[in-house]
Design a protein around this motif. Structure first.
Motif, PDB file in Angstrom:
ATOM      1  N   ILE A 145       0.839  -1.199   0.000  1.00 27.29           N
ATOM      2  CA  ILE A 145       0.000   0.000   0.000  1.00 27.29           C
ATOM      3  C   ILE A 145       0.873   1.248   0.000  1.00 27.29           C
ATOM      4  O   ILE A 145       1.029   1.916  -1.013  1.00 27.29           O
ATOM      5  CB  ILE A 145      -0.984  -0.003   1.198  1.00 27.29           C
ATOM      6  CG1 ILE A 145      -1.885  -1.241   1.137  1.00 27.29           C
ATOM      7  CG2 ILE A 145      -1.833   1.283   1.187  1.00 27.29           C
ATOM      8  CD1 ILE A 145      -2.850  -1.358   2.298  1.00 27.29           C
ATOM      9  N   GLY A 146       1.447   1.608   1.128  1.00 26.30           N
ATOM     10  CA  GLY A 146       2.299   2.793   1.185  1.00 26.30           C
ATOM     11  C   GLY A 146       1.527   4.057   1.499  1.00 26.30           C
ATOM     12  O   GLY A 146       0.305   4.045   1.694  1.00 26.30           O
ATOM     13  N   ILE A 147       2.234   5.183   1.481  1.00 29.49           N
ATOM     14  CA  ILE A 147       1.664   6.416   2.014  1.00 29.49           C
ATOM     15  C   ILE A 147       0.611   7.061   1.119  1.00 29.49           C
ATOM     16  O   ILE A 147      -0.499   7.362   1.567  1.00 29.49           O
ATOM     17  CB  ILE A 147       2.785   7.425   2.370  1.00 29.49           C
ATOM     18  CG1 ILE A 147       2.149   8.678   2.979  1.00 29.49           C
ATOM     19  CG2 ILE A 147       3.649   7.745   1.161  1.00 29.49           C
ATOM     20  CD1 ILE A 147       3.116   9.566   3.670  1.00 29.49           C
ATOM     21  N   LEU A 148       0.897   7.279  -0.156  1.00 30.66           N
ATOM     22  CA  LEU A 148      -0.068   7.978  -1.012  1.00 30.66           C
ATOM     23  C   LEU A 148      -1.323   7.138  -1.269  1.00 30.66           C
ATOM     24  O   LEU A 148      -2.445   7.682  -1.236  1.00 30.66           O
ATOM     25  CB  LEU A 148       0.589   8.398  -2.323  1.00 30.66           C
ATOM     26  CG  LEU A 148       1.630   9.518  -2.198  1.00 30.66           C
ATOM     27  CD1 LEU A 148       2.231   9.859  -3.562  1.00 30.66           C
ATOM     28  CD2 LEU A 148       1.032  10.763  -1.558  1.00 30.66           C
ATOM     29  N   PRO A 149      -1.214   5.828  -1.516  1.00 33.64           N
ATOM     30  CA  PRO A 149      -2.436   5.031  -1.638  1.00 33.64           C
ATOM     31  C   PRO A 149      -3.285   5.023  -0.363  1.00 33.64           C
ATOM     32  O   PRO A 149      -4.501   4.810  -0.441  1.00 33.64           O
ATOM     33  CB  PRO A 149      -1.915   3.628  -1.956  1.00 33.64           C
ATOM     34  CG  PRO A 149      -0.615   3.864  -2.658  1.00 33.64           C
ATOM     35  CD  PRO A 149      -0.022   5.046  -1.939  1.00 33.64           C
ATOM     36  N   THR A 150      -2.663   5.265   0.791  1.00 35.33           N
ATOM     37  CA  THR A 150      -3.438   5.346   2.027  1.00 35.33           C
ATOM     38  C   THR A 150      -4.428   6.507   1.967  1.00 35.33           C
ATOM     39  O   THR A 150      -5.566   6.400   2.446  1.00 35.33           O
ATOM     40  CB  THR A 150      -2.505   5.496   3.248  1.00 35.33           C
ATOM     41  OG1 THR A 150      -1.668   4.342   3.341  1.00 35.33           O
ATOM     42  CG2 THR A 150      -3.307   5.637   4.535  1.00 35.33           C
ATOM     43  N   PHE A 151      -4.001   7.627   1.379  1.00 39.98           N
ATOM     44  CA  PHE A 151      -4.933   8.736   1.161  1.00 39.98           C
ATOM     45  C   PHE A 151      -6.103   8.291   0.276  1.00 39.98           C
ATOM     46  O   PHE A 151      -7.258   8.635   0.532  1.00 39.98           O
ATOM     47  CB  PHE A 151      -4.210   9.917   0.489  1.00 39.98           C
ATOM     48  CG  PHE A 151      -3.374  10.742   1.417  1.00 39.98           C
ATOM     49  CD1 PHE A 151      -3.958  11.720   2.218  1.00 39.98           C
ATOM     50  CD2 PHE A 151      -2.002  10.572   1.490  1.00 39.98           C
ATOM     51  CE1 PHE A 151      -3.189  12.500   3.065  1.00 39.98           C
ATOM     52  CE2 PHE A 151      -1.219  11.343   2.338  1.00 39.98           C
ATOM     53  CZ  PHE A 151      -1.815  12.310   3.136  1.00 39.98           C
ATOM     54  N   LEU A 152      -5.789   7.546  -0.774  1.00 39.96           N
ATOM     55  CA  LEU A 152      -6.819   7.090  -1.714  1.00 39.96           C
ATOM     56  C   LEU A 152      -7.847   6.199  -1.024  1.00 39.96           C
ATOM     57  O   LEU A 152      -9.063   6.455  -1.100  1.00 39.96           O
ATOM     58  CB  LEU A 152      -6.156   6.332  -2.862  1.00 39.96           C
ATOM     59  CG  LEU A 152      -7.094   5.667  -3.872  1.00 39.96           C
ATOM     60  CD1 LEU A 152      -7.911   6.713  -4.619  1.00 39.96           C
ATOM     61  CD2 LEU A 152      -6.303   4.799  -4.852  1.00 39.96           C
ATOM     62  N   TYR A 153      -7.390   5.146  -0.346  1.00 41.61           N
ATOM     63  CA  TYR A 153      -8.312   4.206   0.280  1.00 41.61           C
ATOM     64  C   TYR A 153      -9.100   4.862   1.414  1.00 41.61           C
ATOM     65  O   TYR A 153     -10.293   4.582   1.602  1.00 41.61           O
ATOM     66  CB  TYR A 153      -7.542   2.985   0.800  1.00 41.61           C
ATOM     67  CG  TYR A 153      -6.839   2.204  -0.294  1.00 41.61           C
ATOM     68  CD1 TYR A 153      -7.425   2.051  -1.545  1.00 41.61           C
ATOM     69  CD2 TYR A 153      -5.574   1.649  -0.092  1.00 41.61           C
ATOM     70  CE1 TYR A 153      -6.775   1.341  -2.558  1.00 41.61           C
ATOM     71  CE2 TYR A 153      -4.924   0.948  -1.089  1.00 41.61           C
ATOM     72  CZ  TYR A 153      -5.532   0.799  -2.325  1.00 41.61           C
ATOM     73  OH  TYR A 153      -4.887   0.114  -3.320  1.00 41.61           O
TER      74      TYR A 153
END
Length: 320
Positions: A171-179
């Motif tokens: 996942i990582g940091i930027l996809p965390t914003f997405l989800y």
């Protein structure tokens, strides 16, 4: 519409109105995710090679826009009602988080997350409070306190989930914003469907008619221009500003203050931040109930005295 919503749960209005308190609490858990932003700061610094000050820009802009949007939200609630206003704000919240996941640098992230997401939270925040206040016209402090408790405990609930996603190799940091944005968008849109004011003829238990509520709770019906001419408005605004400034400053620096000033180890500092979130949440219904008994002025005095006492203790015994 309000009565229809409550009938879906097979309850009378006086029982089902507590569903609206739970609804407001869950909405505030989503909105209060700003308190969990600290889990993004170190990963953002590592991702883009930015300073600790720069990683705090989205947090600061978010809070500023949140505050600016709230007065405009009051007009929207009066014109559109809480359901449609919450849906608009929820759309902005979700859009801000989702768009932030495509940010190439901290400046774009600050604009997308801070401005769009902050505006959305500012629009939604007052909606469940307005609904609960209408359904609990007598002794509303405790009910409203339970509603906004979600904002306080949000970091305790949301931060570990976000931290786990950030640290996950897939996942990582930027996809965390997405989800997170997708989840907030769906949840807020669904919860918005339950928000509605009581019908004009409704009266709370123990009150025979709706008109009797007005007699029990006298109030001034002022226009904005008239309100701005009263000393009470500026006293209330200043009191609220000082209280929020103290609280948000403490939240924003809680973890680094624990490790750098008090010289706590990481695990102890994390525990302290968790306790902070717990009591930030529990203090809201507690002080709401105290307000019902003592009134707002004396309750505010108790609250500020506690803040002063805690500040003095930290000043004299902060380390260790």
């Amino acid at each position: 519409m309000a009565v229809q919503n409550l009938k879906l749960f097979g309850m009378k209005a006086e029982q089902g109105r507590w569903i609206l308190v739970v609804t407001g609490l869950l909405i505030n858990v989503c909105l209060g995710s700003i308190y969990a932003f600290s889990v993004f700061r170190k990963p953002l610094e590592a991702l883009w090679g930015i300073s600790s000050s720069q990683s705090g820009y989205p947090f600061m802009v978010f809070l500023a826009v949140f505050a600016i949007a709230m007065p405009f939200a009051g007009s929207l609630v009066a014109r559109w009602g809480p359901k449609k206003t919450t849906m608009l704000g929820g759309l902005l919240v979700g859009t801000g988080w989702i768009a932030a996941s495509f940010s190439p640098d901290i400046t774009v992230l600050t604009i997308l997350y801070g401005v769009i997401g902050g505006a959305g939270v500012g629009i939604v925040y007052g909606c469940p409070i307005a609904v609960v206040a209408k359904w609990f016209p007598q002794k509303s402090g405790f009910a409203i306190g339970l509603t906004v408790m979600g904002f306080g405990i949000s970091a305790l609930v949301i931060a570990p989930l976000m931290k786990a996603m950030i640290d996950h190799p897939d996942i990582g940091i930027l996809p965390t914003f997405l989800y997170s944005g997708i989840a907030f968008l769906v949840v807020l849109m669904l919860l918005a469907q339950l928000l509605s004011f009581p019908p004009a003829e409704w009266a709370p238990p123990g009150v025979k008619t709706a008109s009797a509520v007005t007699e029990l709770i006298p109030s001034l019906n002022l226009s904005r221009r008239e309100m701005l001419k009263t000393r009470s408005f500026y006293a209330l605004w200043a009191t609220y500003t000082i209280g929020c400034l103290a609280g948000l400053m403490a939240i924003g620096i809680a973890s680094p203050a624990g490790t750098e000033v008090a010289k706590l180890d990481g695990a102890t500092a994390a525990l302290a931040v968790s306790l902070f979130a717990v009591f930030n949440g529990l203090g809201r219904p507690l002080f709401g109930a105290i307000t019902d008994k003592l009134g707002p002025k004396h309750t505010a005095m108790v609250s500020f005295t506690m803040i002063l006492g805690a500040s003095l203790l930290l000043f004299f015994f902060g380390q260790g």
